[in-house]
Design an enzyme around this catalytic site. Structure first.
Site, PDB file in Angstrom:
ATOM      1  N   LYS A  34       0.836  -1.209   0.000  1.00 20.30           N
ATOM      2  CA  LYS A  34       0.000   0.000   0.000  1.00 20.30           C
ATOM      3  C   LYS A  34       0.872   1.260   0.000  1.00 20.30           C
ATOM      4  CE  LYS A  34      -1.959  -1.089   3.954  1.00 20.30           C
ATOM      5  NZ  LYS A  34      -1.233  -2.339   4.262  1.00 20.30           N
ATOM      6  N   ARG A 109      -9.726   0.665   8.516  1.00 22.20           N
ATOM      7  CA  ARG A 109      -9.201  -0.641   8.897  1.00 22.20           C
ATOM      8  C   ARG A 109     -10.195  -1.447   9.707  1.00 22.20           C
ATOM      9  NH1 ARG A 109      -3.374   0.235   8.815  1.00 22.20           N
ATOM     10  NH2 ARG A 109      -2.294  -1.626   9.459  1.00 22.20           N
ATOM     11  N   ARG A 152      11.754  -5.532   4.864  1.00 16.03           N
ATOM     12  CA  ARG A 152      11.529  -4.097   4.620  1.00 16.03           C
ATOM     13  C   ARG A 152      12.501  -3.228   5.427  1.00 16.03           C
ATOM     14  NH1 ARG A 152       5.741  -1.755   5.434  1.00 16.03           N
ATOM     15  NH2 ARG A 152       5.975  -2.804   7.439  1.00 16.03           N
ATOM     16  N   ARG A 185      11.313  -1.227  10.994  1.00 20.07           N
ATOM     17  CA  ARG A 185      10.233  -0.862  11.905  1.00 20.07           C
ATOM     18  C   ARG A 185      10.154  -1.846  13.060  1.00 20.07           C
ATOM     19  NH1 ARG A 185       5.051   0.358   8.174  1.00 20.07           N
ATOM     20  NH2 ARG A 185       4.089  -0.956   9.756  1.00 20.07           N
ATOM     21  N   ARG A 196      -0.253  -8.737  13.657  1.00 19.62           N
ATOM     22  CA  ARG A 196      -0.798  -7.765  12.691  1.00 19.62           C
ATOM     23  C   ARG A 196      -1.616  -8.481  11.618  1.00 19.62           C
ATOM     24  NH1 ARG A 196       4.482  -5.120  10.730  1.00 19.62           N
ATOM     25  NH2 ARG A 196       3.158  -3.979   9.282  1.00 19.62           N
TER      26      ARG A 196
HETATM   27  P1  AP5 Z   1       4.873  -1.552   1.824  1.00 16.83           P
HETATM   28  O1  AP5 Z   1       4.524  -0.730   0.640  1.00 16.83           O
HETATM   29  O2  AP5 Z   1       5.626  -0.885   2.942  1.00 16.83           O
HETATM   30  O3  AP5 Z   1       3.573  -2.314   2.380  1.00 16.83           O
HETATM   31  P2  AP5 Z   1       2.322  -1.777   3.176  1.00 16.83           P
HETATM   32  O4  AP5 Z   1       1.129  -2.444   2.619  1.00 16.83           O
HETATM   33  O5  AP5 Z   1       2.308  -0.281   3.228  1.00 16.83           O
HETATM   34  O6  AP5 Z   1       2.664  -2.410   4.595  1.00 16.83           O
HETATM   35  P3  AP5 Z   1       2.619  -1.828   6.057  1.00 16.83           P
HETATM   36  O7  AP5 Z   1       3.353  -2.804   6.917  1.00 16.83           O
HETATM   37  O8  AP5 Z   1       3.092  -0.397   6.113  1.00 16.83           O
HETATM   38  O9  AP5 Z   1       1.114  -1.874   6.356  1.00 16.83           O
HETATM   39  P4  AP5 Z   1       0.462  -1.959   7.703  1.00 16.83           P
HETATM   40  O10 AP5 Z   1      -0.936  -1.792   7.275  1.00 16.83           O
HETATM   41  O11 AP5 Z   1       0.752  -3.103   8.562  1.00 16.83           O
HETATM   42  O12 AP5 Z   1       1.187  -0.777   8.531  1.00 16.83           O
HETATM   43  P5  AP5 Z   1       0.718   0.685   8.943  1.00 16.83           P
HETATM   44  O13 AP5 Z   1       1.915   1.535   8.969  1.00 16.83           O
HETATM   45  O14 AP5 Z   1      -0.472   1.102   8.185  1.00 16.83           O
HETATM   46  O15 AP5 Z   1       5.699  -2.823   1.285  1.00 16.83           O
HETATM   47  C1  AP5 Z   1       6.220  -3.787   2.191  1.00 16.83           C
HETATM   48  C2  AP5 Z   1       7.561  -4.306   1.656  1.00 16.83           C
HETATM   49  O16 AP5 Z   1       7.318  -5.023   0.443  1.00 16.83           O
HETATM   50  C3  AP5 Z   1       8.573  -3.191   1.291  1.00 16.83           C
HETATM   51  O17 AP5 Z   1       9.857  -3.618   1.646  1.00 16.83           O
HETATM   52  C4  AP5 Z   1       8.430  -3.040  -0.231  1.00 16.83           C
HETATM   53  O18 AP5 Z   1       9.645  -2.629  -0.830  1.00 16.83           O
HETATM   54  C5  AP5 Z   1       8.057  -4.456  -0.657  1.00 16.83           C
HETATM   55  N1  AP5 Z   1       7.156  -4.486  -1.826  1.00 16.83           N
HETATM   56  C6  AP5 Z   1       6.081  -3.678  -2.056  1.00 16.83           C
HETATM   57  N2  AP5 Z   1       5.481  -4.009  -3.214  1.00 16.83           N
HETATM   58  C7  AP5 Z   1       6.197  -5.064  -3.722  1.00 16.83           C
HETATM   59  C8  AP5 Z   1       6.050  -5.864  -4.909  1.00 16.83           C
HETATM   60  N3  AP5 Z   1       5.073  -5.657  -5.797  1.00 16.83           N
HETATM   61  N4  AP5 Z   1       6.952  -6.868  -5.088  1.00 16.83           N
HETATM   62  C9  AP5 Z   1       7.945  -7.097  -4.192  1.00 16.83           C
HETATM   63  N5  AP5 Z   1       8.136  -6.370  -3.074  1.00 16.83           N
HETATM   64  C10 AP5 Z   1       7.253  -5.365  -2.832  1.00 16.83           C
HETATM   65  O19 AP5 Z   1       0.206   0.420  10.459  1.00 16.83           O
HETATM   66  C11 AP5 Z   1       1.103   0.129  11.507  1.00 16.83           C
HETATM   67  C12 AP5 Z   1       0.325   0.079  12.822  1.00 16.83           C
HETATM   68  O20 AP5 Z   1      -0.290   1.358  13.088  1.00 16.83           O
HETATM   69  C13 AP5 Z   1      -0.841  -0.922  12.863  1.00 16.83           C
HETATM   70  O21 AP5 Z   1      -0.405  -2.216  13.200  1.00 16.83           O
HETATM   71  C14 AP5 Z   1      -1.725  -0.281  13.947  1.00 16.83           C
HETATM   72  O22 AP5 Z   1      -1.251  -0.535  15.250  1.00 16.83           O
HETATM   73  C15 AP5 Z   1      -1.595   1.205  13.663  1.00 16.83           C
HETATM   74  N6  AP5 Z   1      -2.602   1.698  12.704  1.00 16.83           N
HETATM   75  C16 AP5 Z   1      -2.355   2.199  11.461  1.00 16.83           C
HETATM   76  N7  AP5 Z   1      -3.500   2.551  10.864  1.00 16.83           N
HETATM   77  C17 AP5 Z   1      -4.496   2.252  11.737  1.00 16.83           C
HETATM   78  C18 AP5 Z   1      -5.910   2.363  11.675  1.00 16.83           C
HETATM   79  N8  AP5 Z   1      -6.528   2.846  10.576  1.00 16.83           N
HETATM   80  N9  AP5 Z   1      -6.638   1.944  12.744  1.00 16.83           N
HETATM   81  C19 AP5 Z   1      -6.043   1.445  13.851  1.00 16.83           C
HETATM   82  N10 AP5 Z   1      -4.689   1.320  13.977  1.00 16.83           N
HETATM   83  C20 AP5 Z   1      -3.930   1.723  12.919  1.00 16.83           C
END
Ligand code: AP5
Length: 244
Positions: A34, A109, A152, A185, A196
């Protein structure tokens, strides 16, 4: 064009930096890509990427009240409360840079967040018009997610995302763009990743049906190389017929 809309959405023309793009929602499991795709959409269309995870992490690192409340929850891989997150998103969406549109990365979410967002968007216009969200679900299997999350690395200065397996920086541990030391991270440890992914299954996956039932969902194969996922994402923005 989105059904029922007369405004070109994210038109693939020279006007895309000034067009009213409206809301874009990126759904997908942790590690689905994402953030990677959101950065590319933001660059192409000149609209902000609103990552609730990034905003929360910034609050944690600045030691704000919100950050203090969120830190332990995030470190356990659980979800921060709907009330805190919706308040935070409401504040962010009032900023002038959201006037033409925005990309929601990691929000909504939960069902409560999706309901809140529907109400918020019902009262929101872009260039004087209501624009329904384009909802893209990036789909990736479990083993691939695990490898992506453990591999990552990100830049704390400019937010660039790398992966030691699939997209390593030119110099190990260093951001190609700004030269900062890359970080892993804290929630990318295997035991937290498992929690997660469990939370994703229980709380967020049902939103795929929620948006499918609204006729807004477009699913993409997120296991393809980044450039191919990006091409499919851009195509979804100019041709957003919903999956039936
Ligand atoms: P990346 O693009 O970083 O993936 P992502 O989907 O953004 O993954 P996240 O881990 O950031 O999502 P998340 O939803 O767990 O975390 P968030 O920060 O929102 O890609 C991942 C890796 O894959 C990278 O190394 C990239 O290079 C590689 N990659 C990407 N595309 C690729 C491809 N096509 N092929 C190969 N490799 C590829 O949330 C973190 C925490 O915050 C949550 O756990 C929660 O505690 C809190 N939080 C956040 N939002 C909320 C909410 N709305 N409500 C409640 N709590 C929340």
């Amino acid at each position: 064009m989105v059904a029922g809309m007369s405004v070109p959405i994210a038109a693939d023309t020279a006007g895309r930096q000034t067009a009213f793009v409206g809301p874009i929602i990126l759904l997908g499991a942790p590690g689905a890509g994402k953030g990677t795709q959101a950065q590319l959409i933001a660059e192409r269309y000149g609209i902000p990427q609103i990552s609730t995870g990034d905003i929360l992490r910034s609050n944690v690192s600045r030691g704000t009240e919100l950050g203090k409340k969120a830190k332990a929850v995030m470190d356990r891989g659980e979800l921060v409360s709907d009330e805190l997150v919706c308040g935070m998103v409401a504040d962010r969406l009032q900023q002038p840079d959201c006037a033409r549109g925005f990309i929601l990365d990691g929000f909504p979410r939960t069902a409560a967040q999706a309901n809140w967002l529907d109400e918020f968007l019902a009262a929101r216009t872009f260039g004087g018009r209501h624009l329904p969200p384009v909802v893209i679900s990036i789909e990736v299997g479990y083993n691939q997610l695990l490898q992506r999350l453990t591999g990552r690395r990100s830049c704390p200065s400019d937010g660039q995302i790398y992966n030691i397996y699939s997209h390593p920086p030119k110099k190990e541990g260093i951001c190609d763009l700004c030269g900062s030391q890359l970080i892993q991270r804290p929630d990318d440890k295997e035991e937290v990743i498992a929690k997660r992914l469990e939370k994703y299954q229980a709380e967020t996956l049902p939103l795929v049906d929620y948006y499918r039932n609204q006729g807004r969902l477009q699913k993409l194969n997120g296991e393809l190389p980044v450039e191919q996922v990006t091409a499919a994402t851009f195509a979804a923005l100019v041709r957003p017929e919903a999956e039936k």
